[in-house]
Design a protein around this motif. Structure first.
Motif, mmCIF file in Angstrom:
data_model
loop_
_atom_site.group_PDB
_atom_site.id
_atom_site.type_symbol
_atom_site.label_atom_id
_atom_site.label_comp_id
_atom_site.label_asym_id
_atom_site.label_seq_id
_atom_site.Cartn_x
_atom_site.Cartn_y
_atom_site.Cartn_z
ATOM 1 N N ASP A 18 -41.117 -4.876 7.283
ATOM 2 C CA ASP A 18 -40.995 -6.225 6.713
ATOM 3 C C ASP A 18 -40.393 -6.051 5.321
ATOM 4 N N ASN A 19 -39.062 -5.881 5.281
ATOM 5 C CA ASN A 19 -38.419 -5.454 4.039
ATOM 6 C C ASN A 19 -38.406 -6.522 2.959
ATOM 7 N N TRP A 48 -36.753 -5.068 10.021
ATOM 8 C CA TRP A 48 -36.188 -3.980 10.806
ATOM 9 C C TRP A 48 -37.110 -3.574 11.944
ATOM 10 N N LEU A 49 -36.488 -3.346 13.089
ATOM 11 C CA LEU A 49 -37.160 -2.796 14.265
ATOM 12 C C LEU A 49 -36.414 -1.511 14.617
ATOM 13 N N ILE A 50 -37.099 -0.363 14.547
ATOM 14 C CA ILE A 50 -36.442 0.936 14.651
ATOM 15 C C ILE A 50 -37.028 1.720 15.812
ATOM 16 N N THR A 51 -36.141 2.263 16.645
ATOM 17 C CA THR A 51 -36.582 3.056 17.794
ATOM 18 C C THR A 51 -37.216 4.359 17.342
ATOM 19 N N PRO A 52 -37.983 4.987 18.218
ATOM 20 C CA PRO A 52 -38.362 6.385 17.938
ATOM 21 C C PRO A 52 -37.119 7.266 17.991
ATOM 22 N N ILE A 89 -33.882 3.403 6.393
ATOM 23 C CA ILE A 89 -32.883 2.352 6.592
ATOM 24 C C ILE A 89 -31.721 2.465 5.607
ATOM 25 N N ALA A 90 -31.956 3.054 4.436
ATOM 26 C CA ALA A 90 -30.898 3.174 3.439
ATOM 27 C C ALA A 90 -29.806 4.139 3.880
ATOM 28 N N SER A 91 -30.117 5.028 4.807
ATOM 29 C CA SER A 91 -29.142 6.042 5.228
ATOM 30 C C SER A 91 -28.452 5.679 6.537
ATOM 31 N N MET A 92 -28.786 4.547 7.113
ATOM 32 C CA MET A 92 -28.241 4.194 8.426
ATOM 33 C C MET A 92 -26.836 3.605 8.326
ATOM 34 N N THR A 93 -26.082 3.752 9.413
ATOM 35 C CA THR A 93 -24.723 3.237 9.524
ATOM 36 C C THR A 93 -24.727 1.980 10.387
#
Length: 205
Positions: A18-19, A48-52, A89-93
């Protein structure tokens, strides 16, 4: 990798952020057996919803596919999708901006190259304006498609019809200079042009 969210335990494997800290974010929709984003009254979505972690192999590309919908067409819902080798999340493309969500479930798929050997994380970021409604995500799949060192797509495609109704057309485009993963393309042996879903090219360059 495949996840259909048939149980709440499956949802527990995902990371939820919950950013914007508004107390409204992703959760498990037990009735629909899917993941659900719920709006904030005052805050635009930043959730954000992030997979394993999903193991991918460098040099290959993968189809990242999922089903998505919104609660009602009268509300404006938007989302972005990302991936990376870390769940930070800061490093994602970013893979795509999705601005045309509908109440009817859509099946979307994006081809992405593996960034390295090892775990990759895929993320859904809800970006809807404040005081809208809900987004639903279901049936996530990550499937190997082809080797990532194949040529990237052509660019600047133009088709100009023949003058005065002539039964011909002029096709122009820019050939790729890189591979699908972005490396310099060492060689390009040929380009085949097809028409009307035919299995036989109309010409080869």
């Amino acid at each position: 990798y495949s996840e259909s969210f048939n149980t709440a335990d499956a949802a527990g494997l995902f990371t939820i952020i919950d950013n914007n800290n508004d107390g409204k974010t992703w959760d498990y929709d037990s009735a629909g057996q899917r993941m659900r984003y719920t709006y904030g009254v005052k805050s635009a979505g930043d959730d954000w919803l992030i997979t394993p972690g999903i193991r991918l192999e460098k040099g290959k590309s993968y189809a990242f596919a999922f089903k998505v919908s919104k609660e009602m067409n009268s509300y404006t819902e938007t989302m972005e999708v990302y991936y990376g080798t870390s769940s930070d999340i800061a490093s994602m493309t970013k893979i795509a901006d999705i601005t045309d969500l509908t109440a009817e479930q859509q099946h979307l798929s994006y081809l992405v190259p593996a960034l390295a050997d090892g775990a990759h994380y895929f993320a859904f970021k809800a970006t809807s304006p404040a005081n809208q409604y809900r987004i639903y995500v279901d049936d996530i799949n990550v499937v190997e498609e082809c080797y990532a060192n194949v040529p990237a797509t052509i660019n600047d495609l133009k088709v100009v019809a023949g003058a005065q109704g002539a039964n011909e057309a002029t096709v122009t485009f820019t050939a790729p200079s890189t591979t699908l993963e972005g490396s310099a393309l060492e060689s390009l042996t040929r380009i085949e042009i097809y028409r009307n879903n035919s299995d036989v090219p109309i010409t080869t360059i």
